[in-house]
Scaffold this motif. Structure first.
Motif, mmCIF file in Angstrom:
data_model
loop_
_atom_site.group_PDB
_atom_site.id
_atom_site.type_symbol
_atom_site.label_atom_id
_atom_site.label_comp_id
_atom_site.label_asym_id
_atom_site.label_seq_id
_atom_site.Cartn_x
_atom_site.Cartn_y
_atom_site.Cartn_z
ATOM 1 N N LEU A 135 -3.681 8.630 -3.008
ATOM 2 C CA LEU A 135 -3.217 9.678 -3.524
ATOM 3 C C LEU A 135 -3.988 10.953 -2.630
ATOM 4 C CD1 LEU A 135 -2.957 9.223 -7.418
ATOM 5 C CD2 LEU A 135 -1.188 8.610 -5.417
ATOM 6 N N ASP A 136 -3.253 12.085 -2.620
ATOM 7 C CA ASP A 136 -3.986 13.064 -1.943
ATOM 8 C C ASP A 136 -4.300 12.586 -0.326
ATOM 9 O OD1 ASP A 136 -4.046 15.335 -3.564
ATOM 10 O OD2 ASP A 136 -5.603 14.390 -4.529
ATOM 11 N N ALA A 137 -3.171 11.774 -0.112
ATOM 12 C CA ALA A 137 -3.416 11.159 1.427
ATOM 13 C C ALA A 137 -2.155 11.581 2.261
ATOM 14 C CB ALA A 137 -3.400 9.639 1.411
ATOM 15 N N ARG A 138 -2.404 11.444 3.428
ATOM 16 C CA ARG A 138 -1.408 11.681 4.579
ATOM 17 C C ARG A 138 -1.177 10.726 5.690
ATOM 18 N NH1 ARG A 138 -1.065 15.554 8.836
ATOM 19 N NH2 ARG A 138 -3.244 16.036 8.588
ATOM 20 N N ALA A 139 0.064 10.232 5.735
ATOM 21 C CA ALA A 139 0.506 9.246 7.084
ATOM 22 C C ALA A 139 0.332 10.236 8.147
ATOM 23 C CB ALA A 139 1.735 8.615 6.922
ATOM 24 N N LEU A 140 -0.267 9.660 9.315
ATOM 25 C CA LEU A 140 -0.298 10.302 10.511
ATOM 26 C C LEU A 140 0.481 9.660 11.598
ATOM 27 C CD1 LEU A 140 -4.420 10.679 10.601
ATOM 28 C CD2 LEU A 140 -2.590 12.387 9.688
ATOM 29 N N GLY A 141 0.756 8.363 11.657
ATOM 30 C CA GLY A 141 1.511 7.682 12.645
ATOM 31 C C GLY A 141 1.128 6.330 12.677
ATOM 32 N N MET A 142 1.543 5.597 13.769
ATOM 33 C CA MET A 142 1.055 4.270 14.134
ATOM 34 C C MET A 142 0.119 4.107 15.009
ATOM 35 S SD MET A 142 3.125 2.400 12.070
ATOM 36 C CE MET A 142 2.905 0.554 12.544
ATOM 37 N N SER A 143 -0.676 2.978 14.821
ATOM 38 C CA SER A 143 -1.886 2.935 15.617
ATOM 39 C C SER A 143 -1.365 2.517 17.152
ATOM 40 C CB SER A 143 -2.517 1.930 15.179
ATOM 41 O OG SER A 143 -1.972 0.578 15.202
ATOM 42 N N ASP A 144 -2.328 2.727 18.212
ATOM 43 C CA ASP A 144 -1.784 2.822 19.479
ATOM 44 C C ASP A 144 -1.166 1.291 19.780
ATOM 45 O OD1 ASP A 144 -2.636 5.265 20.189
ATOM 46 O OD2 ASP A 144 -4.598 4.382 20.823
ATOM 47 N N ASP A 145 -1.879 0.218 18.954
ATOM 48 C CA ASP A 145 -1.337 -1.296 19.319
ATOM 49 C C ASP A 145 -0.030 -1.498 18.494
ATOM 50 O OD1 ASP A 145 -2.352 -1.344 17.034
ATOM 51 O OD2 ASP A 145 -3.897 -2.847 17.432
ATOM 52 N N GLY A 146 0.431 -0.529 17.587
ATOM 53 C CA GLY A 146 1.485 -0.803 16.796
ATOM 54 C C GLY A 146 1.417 -1.687 15.555
ATOM 55 N N LYS A 147 -0.019 -1.921 15.355
ATOM 56 C CA LYS A 147 -0.156 -3.072 14.191
ATOM 57 C C LYS A 147 -0.573 -2.575 12.887
ATOM 58 C CE LYS A 147 -1.463 -6.778 17.484
ATOM 59 N NZ LYS A 147 -2.496 -7.613 17.933
ATOM 60 N N ALA A 148 -0.681 -1.029 12.974
ATOM 61 C CA ALA A 148 -1.231 -0.507 11.741
ATOM 62 C C ALA A 148 -0.676 0.955 11.430
ATOM 63 C CB ALA A 148 -2.928 -0.515 11.840
ATOM 64 N N LEU A 149 -0.961 1.268 10.180
ATOM 65 C CA LEU A 149 -0.331 2.607 9.807
ATOM 66 C C LEU A 149 -1.535 3.589 10.044
ATOM 67 C CD1 LEU A 149 1.376 4.969 8.695
ATOM 68 C CD2 LEU A 149 0.925 3.946 6.586
ATOM 69 N N VAL A 150 -1.843 4.645 10.525
ATOM 70 C CA VAL A 150 -2.866 5.400 10.547
ATOM 71 C C VAL A 150 -2.821 6.660 9.526
ATOM 72 C CG1 VAL A 150 -4.183 6.937 11.878
ATOM 73 C CG2 VAL A 150 -3.093 5.145 12.984
ATOM 74 N N ALA A 151 -3.637 6.799 8.665
ATOM 75 C CA ALA A 151 -3.528 7.845 7.386
ATOM 76 C C ALA A 151 -4.760 8.507 7.291
ATOM 77 C CB ALA A 151 -3.001 6.848 6.039
ATOM 78 N N GLN A 152 -4.499 9.752 6.807
ATOM 79 C CA GLN A 152 -5.897 10.547 6.616
ATOM 80 C C GLN A 152 -6.088 10.208 5.104
ATOM 81 O OE1 GLN A 152 -5.723 14.643 6.656
ATOM 82 N NE2 GLN A 152 -7.931 14.825 7.539
ATOM 83 N N ILE A 153 -7.311 9.532 4.510
ATOM 84 C CA ILE A 153 -7.464 9.205 3.290
ATOM 85 C C ILE A 153 -8.771 9.425 3.005
ATOM 86 C CG2 ILE A 153 -7.639 7.189 1.706
ATOM 87 C CD1 ILE A 153 -5.689 5.637 3.408
ATOM 88 N N GLN A 204 -8.085 6.366 8.501
ATOM 89 C CA GLN A 204 -8.125 4.988 8.191
ATOM 90 C C GLN A 204 -6.626 4.358 8.909
ATOM 91 O OE1 GLN A 204 -8.828 3.444 4.264
ATOM 92 N NE2 GLN A 204 -10.162 5.514 3.800
ATOM 93 N N LYS A 205 -6.957 3.035 9.187
ATOM 94 C CA LYS A 205 -5.872 2.135 9.758
ATOM 95 C C LYS A 205 -5.484 1.211 8.646
ATOM 96 C CE LYS A 205 -6.859 2.533 14.789
ATOM 97 N NZ LYS A 205 -7.088 2.013 15.875
ATOM 98 N N THR A 207 0.785 -1.247 0.022
ATOM 99 C CA THR A 207 0.143 0.107 -0.078
ATOM 100 C C THR A 207 1.004 1.132 0.099
ATOM 101 O OG1 THR A 207 -1.773 -1.156 1.252
ATOM 102 C CG2 THR A 207 -1.836 1.236 1.295
ATOM 103 N N ILE A 208 0.778 2.413 -0.983
ATOM 104 C CA ILE A 208 1.501 3.456 -0.852
ATOM 105 C C ILE A 208 0.690 4.697 -0.643
ATOM 106 C CG2 ILE A 208 2.477 4.889 -2.638
ATOM 107 C CD1 ILE A 208 3.338 2.476 -4.180
ATOM 108 N N ILE A 209 1.025 5.329 0.363
ATOM 109 C CA ILE A 209 0.491 6.827 0.596
ATOM 110 C C ILE A 209 1.236 7.842 0.108
ATOM 111 C CG2 ILE A 209 -0.345 8.100 2.595
ATOM 112 C CD1 ILE A 209 -1.777 5.453 2.630
ATOM 113 N N GLU A 210 0.771 8.606 -0.651
ATOM 114 C CA GLU A 210 1.221 9.805 -1.362
ATOM 115 C C GLU A 210 0.467 11.138 -1.180
ATOM 116 O OE1 GLU A 210 3.225 12.710 -3.203
ATOM 117 O OE2 GLU A 210 4.142 10.777 -2.597
ATOM 118 N N ALA A 211 1.262 12.079 -0.661
ATOM 119 C CA ALA A 211 0.471 13.410 -0.292
ATOM 120 C C ALA A 211 0.058 14.034 -1.742
ATOM 121 C CB ALA A 211 1.318 14.157 0.538
ATOM 122 N N ALA A 212 0.646 13.875 -2.622
ATOM 123 C CA ALA A 212 0.475 14.565 -4.133
ATOM 124 C C ALA A 212 -0.660 14.023 -4.579
ATOM 125 C CB ALA A 212 1.720 14.687 -4.832
#
Length: 463
Positions: free
Chosen positions: A235-253, A258-259, A202-207
């Motif tokens: 695309l047009d998405a932004r990573a926010l950090g890791m989830s509290d349990d460390g099992k998922a990337l949190v991103a604004q999509i 979304q996790k 899965t690729i997260i790209e801000a542009a």
């Protein structure tokens, strides 16, 4: 340990540094080169060479799996498999072989290689610390070639599941789910390779598109191919950090959080120059943004101190650093040299590969130059059809008045190997007529360059 003196001290044994040292040694300059790592720098040890080895292995495996699913070529096999650990061992063997090769070239040129961590004492003196102790080196001239490192995001610090390209190229087990933050060339090269090996990528790209630093027409075939490989693109998405349990990337999509379940999160949002940690800041050299300021001969603001490669700005490319290093060595030897490059080819080893050399039509228009252009699709190339890879094209951009070639851009399987022909045409100030009149071997992909030039002149033969 006794102090050393030399005519030239090169700090950093990456592509720029070792080429500078070798050329200086060839020209009779007493030269020392220092690095804490084996010679070759990021490119050879943890960058260009390792990534291309992984890409090749992934391409071969994808070819096998494609045949296993059914091939129109009359080929068949079953149950292809791969062992990533063995691939990494093979890659490491190539790196070691090239390390020894560079060390041998330095020795052949009479260059002294010192291993250790450098710290400036002043503009002519450094201290090198190793397990054996600290050694002082005094030099008449110093070339700083310390390169760059991956940019770390404060909300996704490296460690654990969050990795840089360095760790990604040394993984001995395939992550089932790989999330990549950044849709530039590094993320796409590694992501494509892992997708071909079977990872869910899965690729997260801000542009709003991939490869934002390249012309948009070049990124479209790459984006299509990624989707065909099963890669999920946001695309047009932004990573926010890791989830509290460390099992998922949190991103604004699409405006919502979304996790994304991830075994590894690869952060590839750029590289930053290495200018700290070895006393360089204390010299008070002039800075241009995040880079060292240099003139057109790589001189810094301090007499006798030069800088080359990634620390001097974009494009951060090994071949740019090599050209700078060679020039500086020849200048120090008293030869008449200057930085007179019309273009520096940029290559992205995605699938298909991307090449951009010189000016685009848009860039030329911004400078007030009227242009004409021609394109030739690989769908019309006999050679491309016989390799089952007909995606992509070659475009040539030229001045409207003189027909002098200003830029060549393309996307397609194996097109990286044409980048030097494209660059040579611009460096030699070739006109469209020169390219069109040059007999290109048939059937080869290089014919697309000739056909694009013919098209710009208004009489393409095979389109």
């Amino acid at each position: 340990m006794r102090d050393l003196t030399c005519k030239l001290l090169v700090i950093g044994a990456g592509p720029g540094g070792y080429v500078c040292a070798i050329r200086a040694g060839q020209l009779g300059l007493d030269t020392i080169i220092v690095d804490a790592r084996p010679p070759g720098g990021t490119c050879l040890n943890i960058g260009c060479i390792p990534s291309k080895a992984l890409i090749h292995a992934a391409d071969e495996f994808e070819r096998l799996t494609s045949i296993a699913k059914g091939s129109p070529l009359g080929l068949s096999l079953s149950n292809p498999a791969h062992d990533l650990g063995k691939t990494i061992d093979w890659k490491d063997g190539i790196v070691a072989r090239l390390n020894h090769g560079v060390a041998g070239l330095l020795k052949k040129a009479g260059v002294r290689l010192v291993t250790g961590h450098v710290r400036f004492a002043d503009g002519k003196t450094v201290d090198v610390t190793s397990e054996a102790g600290t050694q002082r080196i005094k030099a008449e001239n110093i070339v700083v070639a310390t390169g760059s490192v991956p940019v770390e995001l404060p909300f996704l610090p490296f460690g654990g599941k969050v990795i840089s390209s360095t760790e990604a190229l040394s993984l001995r087990a395939l992550p089932k789910r790989l999330s990549i933050v950044g849709g530039g060339y590094i993320g796409l090269e590694i992501g494509t390779a892992f997708a071909k090996l079977g990872a869910k990528v899965t690729i997260i790209e801000a542009a709003d598109r991939l490869l934002p630093q390249y012309p948009s027409a070049l990124s479209k075939p790459v984006q299509k191919r990624l989707k065909d490989l099963g890669v999920t693109l946001h695309l047009d998405a932004r990573a926010l950090g890791m989830s509290d349990d460390g099992k998922a990337l949190v991103a604004q999509i699409d405006g919502a959080e979304q996790k994304i379940a991830s075994d590894k999160v690869l952060v590839t949002v750029g590289r930053r120059p290495v200018l700290t940690g070895f006393g360089l800041a204390e010299l008070g050299l002039e800075i241009a943004g995040p880079y060292l300021k240099i003139d057109d001969t790589c001189r810094t603001s301090m007499r006798g101190v030069y800088a080359i490669g990634d620390i001097t700005g974009e494009p951060m490319l090994a071949h740019r650093a090599m050209a700078q290093g060679e020039m500086v060595a020849e200048l120090l030897a008293g030869l008449p040299r200057a930085w007179d490059k019309r273009c520096i080819p940029a290559v992205c080893f995605t699938d298909p590969e991307v090449v951009s050399v010189g000016l685009t039509e848009e860039a030329a228009r911004e400078t007030g130059i009227e242009t004409i252009s021609g394109s030739f699709p690989f769908q019309a190339s006999g050679r491309a059809l016989t390799t089952e890879r007909e995606d992509g094209f070659v475009q040539v951009v030229a001045r409207k008045d003189t027909h002098m070639v200003l830029g060549v851009h393309g996307v397609g399987a194996g097109i990286a190997e044409l980048s030097s022909e494209f660059a040579l045409a611009i460096e030699m100030a070739a006109r469209l007529e020169d390219i069109a009149a040059t007999i290109h071997a048939h059937p080869t992909r290089s014919e697309a360059f000739q056909e694009a030039a013919l098209g710009a002149l208004g009489h393409a033969l095979h389109l």
